[in-house]
Design an enzyme around this catalytic site. Structure first.
Site, short mmCIF file in Angstrom:
data_model
loop_
_atom_site.label_atom_id
_atom_site.label_comp_id
_atom_site.label_asym_id
_atom_site.label_seq_id
_atom_site.Cartn_x
_atom_site.Cartn_y
_atom_site.Cartn_z
CG HIS A 163 35.23 36.79 43.58
ND1 HIS A 163 35.09 37.06 42.25
CD2 HIS A 163 36.07 37.72 44.07
CE1 HIS A 163 35.83 38.12 41.95
NE2 HIS A 163 36.43 38.54 43.03
CG HIS A 169 35.55 43.76 42.08
ND1 HIS A 169 34.54 42.91 42.42
CD2 HIS A 169 36.70 43.06 42.18
CE1 HIS A 169 35.06 41.72 42.70
NE2 HIS A 169 36.36 41.78 42.57
CG HIS A 199 39.86 40.93 46.49
ND1 HIS A 199 39.24 42.12 46.20
CD2 HIS A 199 39.31 40.00 45.65
CE1 HIS A 199 38.37 41.93 45.21
NE2 HIS A 199 38.40 40.65 44.85
CG HIS A 236 43.03 42.83 39.81
ND1 HIS A 236 41.85 43.39 39.41
CD2 HIS A 236 42.71 41.65 40.40
CE1 HIS A 236 40.85 42.60 39.76
NE2 HIS A 236 41.34 41.53 40.36
CG HIS A 283 40.81 38.57 37.09
ND1 HIS A 283 40.03 37.58 37.64
CD2 HIS A 283 41.25 39.32 38.13
CE1 HIS A 283 40.00 37.73 38.96
NE2 HIS A 283 40.74 38.78 39.29
CG PHE A 298 34.38 40.19 38.96
CD1 PHE A 298 35.74 39.92 39.07
CD2 PHE A 298 33.98 41.51 38.84
CE1 PHE A 298 36.68 40.95 39.05
CE2 PHE A 298 34.91 42.54 38.83
CZ PHE A 298 36.26 42.25 38.92
CG HIS A 327 42.91 38.45 44.17
ND1 HIS A 327 42.71 39.78 44.42
CD2 HIS A 327 42.21 38.15 43.04
CE1 HIS A 327 41.90 40.27 43.50
NE2 HIS A 327 41.59 39.31 42.65
CU1 C2O Z 1 37.45 40.17 43.12
CU2 C2O Z 1 40.47 39.80 41.04
O1 C2O Z 1 38.74 40.04 41.71
#
Ligand code: C2O
Length: 587
Positions: free
Chosen positions: A176, A197, A206, A325, A329, A346, A359
């Site tokens: 990632h 992203h 993902h 999403h 995070h 990230f 995810h």
């Molecule tokens: Cu690659 Cu939720 O991020």
């Protein structure tokens, strides 16, 4: 069981990834793994194949292949970015031998961690093994003790793999980091970063990441049917961190989380800061309804904007990525850490096992959107642009083989061999109640400035602006917020309201709420990026009885502190008719 789950999480030090002196592997030989020779034909994944697939990483640019299939034009919402060059330029998998140190997003300094994977020369094009039995990913709130034990065992074994094994826990987390923090360049594009992203690569990247992660875990516990859990944060029954992740003795525990948000805190998908859990649940369901059903006109509105070879990063995130999403995070990340680690940044997100569970649900949203939402009125759910379908990534599979995968092979979760446990979708009918009377009142006493005069403007406070509609009486319109220039080192979020002068900005569960922009810190050159979002207005106009009005009041409510976002303009455009958008002169 308890002793196994409390085993130390070995070798998490991020600086040791190049060391070969890791702990003794639990499974020194691959032959110890379960796959019998009988079943090898279906489990073997790195099969030699017919095409021009195998290449050397040191060759630089790989050959383009089959790229000229029906260049159907930049179907969809490609109009938001100026696509450089022609089509048939999918983003290519990175060159691993050119991987460089990642960058700290907040300072711009080089990180002292090396996110780069082990280097091998041979890359094989991946073939998905035939699906014998579909794996069912369970809701993380509903798993058995036996499942929790297996899952922890698998993660523990992943942590104990040698540090330079690409399947090692830290190596997997670094995937990632490498794809998101500027460790890779786009091959042959003069140093442009590769970023997965804020574009249409978000879901496919993902999905592949979890696909291999799941297979590696399954292999480590000799259970090829092992399926990752998903965090069902879109359902009130799943709106806390799943309890199994909150056991400090478990291998899937991570200390670097916001301690105020441990269970039973209710996940705040709107990050409004409301302290009333019932309000938060109602906000959450409205957000889900908005980003899944009410807010999108095209596939790219949901998936993310086109990102092709040579594009500077940040063409624009889809509704799901920039909405629920991003909020999860930020909500889980630890404010005691310098940059919101682990989930809030990230480069570090993959170090928290909860990332893959989060995810799982993000990926489930893609599945639901594709197959289960006939009522969201998006006529074409698929992106058929070859620049999307032929984009590629590199991963290590469960046998530590380096494989190249394509977006085109990730479009069906069933073809990839997994599905999600069926749970209620309480947001599916959560259309906010009509607000017509209030909308009219609002309209009558507003003294907001006009859109022509106010932009560009820094969004460091609530901003209200009058925006003309395209055609009086015509309701199929889209709000475009353009030239959103962001400081990419910061967490940023703003919500968008229509004809709303209600100052209760903690409540999103109303017809006036039409959408959100939010971002996790990520790396870009000059720490800045310019992006756009599109919000469908059709249903909102109906809910607020605004079809016949000439202009509307748009309110932007920032949820972050201070500067960081400048808005270049807001306009309302007609949504192109699907037939026009999908056809192209060259097809
Ligand atoms: Cu690659 Cu939720 O991020």
């Amino acid at each position: 069981m308890a002793s196994l789950m409390s085993l130390p999480c070995a070798n998490l030090s991020p600086t040791t990834t190049k060391s070969s002196a890791g702990p003794r592997p639990l499974f020194p030989k691959q032959s110890r793994f379960i796959y019998s020779t009988n079943s090898a034909h279906r489990l073997q994944v790195s099969c030699a194949s017919n095409g021009p697939e195998t290449t050397e990483t040191s060759q630089g640019k790989v050959d383009r292949r089959n790229m000229l299939l029906g260049i159907g034009g930049l179907y969809g919402a490609a109009s938001l970015i100026s696509a450089p060059g022609a089509s048939a330029n999918p983003v290519q998998a990175p060159e691993l031998d050119k991987c460089s140190t990642a960058t700290n997003l907040n300072t711009g300094e080089k990180l002292d961690i090396n996110c780069c994977p082990p280097l091998v020369q041979k890359i094989t094009d991946y073939r998905i093994p035939p699906v014998i039995r579909t794996k069912i990913r369970p809701s993380a709130h509903r798993v058995s003790q036996e499942y929790i034990f297996k899952y922890n065992t698998a993660i523990d074994r992943m942590k104990r793999l040698p540090a330079d094994d690409p399947r090692n826990f830290t190596q997997q987390a670094n995937i990632h980091c490498a794809y998101c923090n500027g460790a890779y360049d786009q091959p042959g594009q003069g140093g442009l970063d590769l970023q997965v992203h804020n574009s249409w690569l978000f879901f496919p990247f993902h999905r592949w990441y979890l696909f291999f992660y799941e297979r590696i875990l399954g292999k480590l516990i000799n259970d090829p049917s092992f399926a990752l859990p998903f965090w069902n944060w879109d359902n009130p029954k799943g709106m806390t961190i799943p309890p199994m992740f909150d056991d400090p003795k478990a291998a899937i525990y991570d200390e670097k989380r916001n301690q105020a948000n441990r269970p039973p805190a209710v996940v705040d998908l709107g990050l409004t800061g409301s302290t009333d859990p019932l309000q938060v649940v109602s906000n959450n369901l409205t957000i889900m309804y908005t980003e899944m059903i009410r807010g999108n006109s095209t596939a790219t509105d949901f998936m993310g904007q086109p990102y092709i070879e040579g594009t500077p990063v940040n063409p624009g995130p889809g509704a799901s990525e920039r909405g629920s999403h991003t909020s999860v995070h930020a909500w889980v990340g630890d404010p005691r850490q310098p940059s919101g680690e682990d989930l809030g940044n990230f480069y570090s997100a993959g170090r928290d096992p909860l990332f893959y569970c989060h995810h799982g649900n993000v990926d489930r949203m893609w599945t639901l959107w594709q197959y289960y939402l006939p009522n969201n009125k998006v006529p074409e759910k698929k992106i058929t642009d070859p620049d999307f379908l032929n984009a590629s990534f590199l991963f290590y599979d469960e046998n530590a083989q380096l494989v190249r995968v394509y977006v085109r092979d990730s479009l069906s979760n069933l073809a990839m061999g997994y599905d999600y446990d069926r749970v209620d979708l309480p947001w599916i009918d959560y259309r906010p109640p009509p607000q017509t009377a209030q909308a009219r009142v609002t309209r009558s006493f507003t003294s907001a400035e006009k859109a022509e005069t106010v932009f560009p403007i820094t969004l460091d406070r609530i901003i209200r602006v009058m925006v003309p509609k395209t055609t009086k009486g015509k309701a199929d319109e889209v709000l475009v917020i353009e030239n959103i220039t962001v400081d990419t080192t910061k967490f940023l979020k703003f919500d968008v309201f229509l004809n709303d002068e209600d100052d209760d900005v903690g409540a999103l569960d109303k017809a006036a709420y039409i959408g959100t922009y939010a971002q996790i810190p990520h790396k870009t050159p000059n720490k800045t990026a310019t992006t756009s979002i599109r919000l469908k207005l059709t249903d909102a106009f109906e809910d607020m009885d605004l079809a016949d009005d000439e202009d509307v009041l748009i309110t932007l409510v920032p949820r972050h502190q201070g500067p960081g976002v400048t808005i270049g303009g807001i306009k309302i455009v007609e949504n192109p008719a699907p037939a026009t958008a999908a056809s192209s002169p060259s097809s």
